[in-house]
Design a protein around this motif. Structure first.
Motif, PDB file in Angstrom:
ATOM      1  N   THR A 166       0.845  -1.180   0.000  1.00  0.00           N
ATOM      2  CA  THR A 166       0.000   0.000   0.000  1.00  0.00           C
ATOM      3  C   THR A 166       0.883   1.232   0.000  1.00  0.00           C
ATOM      4  OG1 THR A 166      -1.626  -1.220   1.286  1.00  0.00           O
ATOM      5  CG2 THR A 166      -1.868   1.156   1.233  1.00  0.00           C
ATOM      6  N   ALA A 167       0.536   2.220  -0.800  1.00  0.00           N
ATOM      7  CA  ALA A 167       1.331   3.443  -0.877  1.00  0.00           C
ATOM      8  C   ALA A 167       1.363   4.153   0.469  1.00  0.00           C
ATOM      9  CB  ALA A 167       0.770   4.362  -1.954  1.00  0.00           C
ATOM     10  N   PHE A 168       0.248   4.154   1.193  1.00  0.00           N
ATOM     11  CA  PHE A 168       0.165   4.815   2.483  1.00  0.00           C
ATOM     12  C   PHE A 168      -0.169   3.784   3.547  1.00  0.00           C
ATOM     13  CE2 PHE A 168      -1.108   7.966  -0.697  1.00  0.00           C
ATOM     14  CZ  PHE A 168      -0.175   8.961  -0.438  1.00  0.00           C
ATOM     15  N   THR A 169       0.791   3.470   4.404  1.00  0.00           N
ATOM     16  CA  THR A 169       0.507   2.534   5.483  1.00  0.00           C
ATOM     17  C   THR A 169       0.186   3.276   6.772  1.00  0.00           C
ATOM     18  OG1 THR A 169       2.854   2.333   6.003  1.00  0.00           O
ATOM     19  CG2 THR A 169       1.911   0.719   4.477  1.00  0.00           C
ATOM     20  N   LYS A 170       0.592   4.546   6.874  1.00  0.00           N
ATOM     21  CA  LYS A 170       0.272   5.381   8.030  1.00  0.00           C
ATOM     22  C   LYS A 170      -0.286   6.704   7.528  1.00  0.00           C
ATOM     23  CE  LYS A 170       3.727   3.715  11.299  1.00  0.00           C
ATOM     24  NZ  LYS A 170       4.841   4.154  12.172  1.00  0.00           N
ATOM     25  N   LEU A 171      -1.273   7.216   8.259  1.00  0.00           N
ATOM     26  CA  LEU A 171      -1.896   8.486   7.894  1.00  0.00           C
ATOM     27  C   LEU A 171      -1.881   9.426   9.095  1.00  0.00           C
ATOM     28  CD1 LEU A 171      -5.057   7.076   6.091  1.00  0.00           C
ATOM     29  CD2 LEU A 171      -3.040   8.063   5.010  1.00  0.00           C
ATOM     30  N   PRO A 172      -1.689  10.736   8.872  1.00  0.00           N
ATOM     31  CA  PRO A 172      -1.746  11.697   9.977  1.00  0.00           C
ATOM     32  C   PRO A 172      -3.210  11.964  10.339  1.00  0.00           C
ATOM     33  CG  PRO A 172      -1.315  12.846   7.930  1.00  0.00           C
ATOM     34  CD  PRO A 172      -1.347  11.372   7.606  1.00  0.00           C
ATOM     35  N   VAL A 173      -3.638  11.428  11.470  1.00  0.00           N
ATOM     36  CA  VAL A 173      -5.037  11.515  11.871  1.00  0.00           C
ATOM     37  C   VAL A 173      -5.202  12.583  12.957  1.00  0.00           C
ATOM     38  CG1 VAL A 173      -6.996  10.260  12.847  1.00  0.00           C
ATOM     39  CG2 VAL A 173      -5.425   9.109  11.286  1.00  0.00           C
ATOM     40  N   MET A 174      -6.008  13.590  12.658  1.00  0.00           N
ATOM     41  CA  MET A 174      -6.283  14.631  13.636  1.00  0.00           C
ATOM     42  C   MET A 174      -7.321  14.155  14.643  1.00  0.00           C
ATOM     43  SD  MET A 174      -7.672  18.434  13.057  1.00  0.00           S
ATOM     44  CE  MET A 174      -8.183  19.386  14.464  1.00  0.00           C
ATOM     45  N   GLU A 175      -8.377  13.531  14.139  1.00  0.00           N
ATOM     46  CA  GLU A 175      -9.417  13.005  15.009  1.00  0.00           C
ATOM     47  C   GLU A 175     -10.222  11.952  14.268  1.00  0.00           C
ATOM     48  OE1 GLU A 175     -12.445  15.906  16.082  1.00  0.00           O
ATOM     49  OE2 GLU A 175     -12.110  16.985  14.212  1.00  0.00           O
ATOM     50  N   HIS A 176     -10.876  11.099  15.044  1.00  0.00           N
ATOM     51  CA  HIS A 176     -11.775  10.097  14.485  1.00  0.00           C
ATOM     52  C   HIS A 176     -12.806   9.761  15.546  1.00  0.00           C
ATOM     53  CE1 HIS A 176      -9.675   6.867  16.723  1.00  0.00           C
ATOM     54  NE2 HIS A 176      -8.595   7.587  16.467  1.00  0.00           N
ATOM     55  N   HIS A 225      -1.559   3.622  11.778  1.00  0.00           N
ATOM     56  CA  HIS A 225      -1.525   2.590  10.747  1.00  0.00           C
ATOM     57  C   HIS A 225      -2.914   2.498  10.125  1.00  0.00           C
ATOM     58  CE1 HIS A 225       2.440   0.777  11.272  1.00  0.00           C
ATOM     59  NE2 HIS A 225       2.296   1.067  12.554  1.00  0.00           N
ATOM     60  N   LEU A 226      -2.973   2.425   8.821  1.00  0.00           N
ATOM     61  CA  LEU A 226      -4.234   2.336   8.110  1.00  0.00           C
ATOM     62  C   LEU A 226      -5.060   1.152   8.596  1.00  0.00           C
ATOM     63  CD1 LEU A 226      -6.080   3.399   5.906  1.00  0.00           C
ATOM     64  CD2 LEU A 226      -4.766   2.088   4.245  1.00  0.00           C
ATOM     65  N   GLU A 227      -4.413   0.028   8.812  1.00  0.00           N
ATOM     66  CA  GLU A 227      -5.125  -1.164   9.279  1.00  0.00           C
ATOM     67  C   GLU A 227      -5.771  -0.929  10.642  1.00  0.00           C
ATOM     68  OE1 GLU A 227      -1.885  -1.187   8.331  1.00  0.00           O
ATOM     69  OE2 GLU A 227      -2.089  -2.083   6.347  1.00  0.00           O
ATOM     70  N   ASP A 228      -5.066  -0.214  11.545  1.00  0.00           N
ATOM     71  CA  ASP A 228      -5.612   0.068  12.875  1.00  0.00           C
ATOM     72  C   ASP A 228      -6.817   0.996  12.789  1.00  0.00           C
ATOM     73  OD1 ASP A 228      -3.582  -1.474  13.964  1.00  0.00           O
ATOM     74  OD2 ASP A 228      -2.317   0.249  14.449  1.00  0.00           O
ATOM     75  N   LEU A 229      -6.728   1.989  11.942  1.00  0.00           N
ATOM     76  CA  LEU A 229      -7.824   2.933  11.769  1.00  0.00           C
ATOM     77  C   LEU A 229      -9.064   2.238  11.199  1.00  0.00           C
ATOM     78  CD1 LEU A 229      -8.650   5.904  12.014  1.00  0.00           C
ATOM     79  CD2 LEU A 229      -7.710   6.270   9.734  1.00  0.00           C
ATOM     80  N   LEU A 230      -8.861   1.418  10.197  1.00  0.00           N
ATOM     81  CA  LEU A 230      -9.974   0.679   9.604  1.00  0.00           C
ATOM     82  C   LEU A 230     -10.580  -0.318  10.589  1.00  0.00           C
ATOM     83  CD1 LEU A 230      -8.546   0.028   6.028  1.00  0.00           C
ATOM     84  CD2 LEU A 230     -10.317   1.654   6.696  1.00  0.00           C
ATOM     85  N   SER A 231      -9.739  -0.970  11.366  1.00  0.00           N
ATOM     86  CA  SER A 231     -10.216  -1.923  12.360  1.00  0.00           C
ATOM     87  C   SER A 231     -11.049  -1.212  13.431  1.00  0.00           C
ATOM     88  CB  SER A 231      -9.027  -2.630  13.003  1.00  0.00           C
ATOM     89  OG  SER A 231      -9.458  -3.509  14.009  1.00  0.00           O
ATOM     90  N   GLU A 232     -10.585  -0.061  13.897  1.00  0.00           N
ATOM     91  CA  GLU A 232     -11.330   0.688  14.898  1.00  0.00           C
ATOM     92  C   GLU A 232     -12.681   1.144  14.357  1.00  0.00           C
ATOM     93  OE1 GLU A 232     -10.866   4.427  17.951  1.00  0.00           O
ATOM     94  OE2 GLU A 232      -9.084   3.559  17.046  1.00  0.00           O
ATOM     95  N   ALA A 233     -12.693   1.654  13.140  1.00  0.00           N
ATOM     96  CA  ALA A 233     -13.949   2.086  12.522  1.00  0.00           C
ATOM     97  C   ALA A 233     -14.913   0.906  12.400  1.00  0.00           C
ATOM     98  CB  ALA A 233     -13.682   2.696  11.148  1.00  0.00           C
ATOM     99  N   LYS A 234     -14.413  -0.228  11.966  1.00  0.00           N
ATOM    100  CA  LYS A 234     -15.255  -1.418  11.816  1.00  0.00           C
ATOM    101  C   LYS A 234     -15.817  -1.865  13.157  1.00  0.00           C
ATOM    102  CE  LYS A 234     -15.081  -6.197  10.235  1.00  0.00           C
ATOM    103  NZ  LYS A 234     -14.228  -7.263   9.706  1.00  0.00           N
ATOM    104  N   ASN A 235     -14.982  -1.902  14.195  1.00  0.00           N
ATOM    105  CA  ASN A 235     -15.429  -2.334  15.517  1.00  0.00           C
ATOM    106  C   ASN A 235     -16.485  -1.396  16.088  1.00  0.00           C
ATOM    107  OD1 ASN A 235     -13.737  -4.557  15.529  1.00  0.00           O
ATOM    108  ND2 ASN A 235     -12.086  -3.491  16.589  1.00  0.00           N
ATOM    109  N   VAL A 236     -16.270  -0.100  15.974  1.00  0.00           N
ATOM    110  CA  VAL A 236     -17.227   0.881  16.488  1.00  0.00           C
ATOM    111  C   VAL A 236     -18.554   0.749  15.757  1.00  0.00           C
ATOM    112  CG1 VAL A 236     -17.752   3.348  16.599  1.00  0.00           C
ATOM    113  CG2 VAL A 236     -15.517   2.521  17.335  1.00  0.00           C
ATOM    114  N   MET A 237     -18.512   0.691  14.446  1.00  0.00           N
ATOM    115  CA  MET A 237     -19.747   0.630  13.670  1.00  0.00           C
ATOM    116  C   MET A 237     -20.497  -0.679  13.906  1.00  0.00           C
ATOM    117  SD  MET A 237     -19.911   3.612  12.538  1.00  0.00           S
ATOM    118  CE  MET A 237     -21.337   3.513  11.483  1.00  0.00           C
ATOM    119  N   GLN A 238     -19.787  -1.780  14.094  1.00  0.00           N
ATOM    120  CA  GLN A 238     -20.444  -3.054  14.376  1.00  0.00           C
ATOM    121  C   GLN A 238     -21.190  -2.984  15.703  1.00  0.00           C
ATOM    122  OE1 GLN A 238     -17.313  -5.980  13.995  1.00  0.00           O
ATOM    123  NE2 GLN A 238     -17.978  -6.534  11.943  1.00  0.00           N
ATOM    124  N   LYS A 239     -20.591  -2.354  16.712  1.00  0.00           N
ATOM    125  CA  LYS A 239     -21.248  -2.217  18.016  1.00  0.00           C
ATOM    126  C   LYS A 239     -22.503  -1.365  17.909  1.00  0.00           C
ATOM    127  CE  LYS A 239     -17.029  -2.647  20.702  1.00  0.00           C
ATOM    128  NZ  LYS A 239     -16.038  -1.946  21.533  1.00  0.00           N
TER     129      LYS A 239
END
Length: 75
Positions: A3-13, A58-72
């Motif tokens: 993946t071209a971007f494995t880490k992203l600068p995240v201000m908030e989520h 890490h992109l994978e961590d961000l996607l995993s967190e979003a998935k977990n929150v939305m599933q709940k």
């Protein structure tokens, strides 16, 4: 596959309810990235412009967190 971007600068989520447009009232996971170099005078989050001030996630961590929150929320 790489993946071209494995880490992203995240201000908030966070989880929220969509407040405008076609999906108004629906569940959403909001991700605000840092590093915009446009510099619009009307920008309401100028603190997001400098990507160096925000955590690299890490992109994978961000996607995993979003998935977990939305599933709940949705189940």
């Amino acid at each position: 596959m790489t993946t071209a971007f494995t880490k992203l600068p995240v201000m908030e989520h966070f989880y929220t309810i969509q407040g405008e447009g076609y999906n108004t009232g629906k569940a959403a996971f909001f991700i605000r990235l840092a590093g915009c170099d446009v510099g619009c005078v009307w920008c309401d989050v100028k603190e997001s412009w400098d990507s160096g001030k925000h955590t690299l996630m890490h992109l994978e961590d961000l996607l995993s967190e979003a998935k977990n929150v939305m599933q709940k929320i949705l189940w």
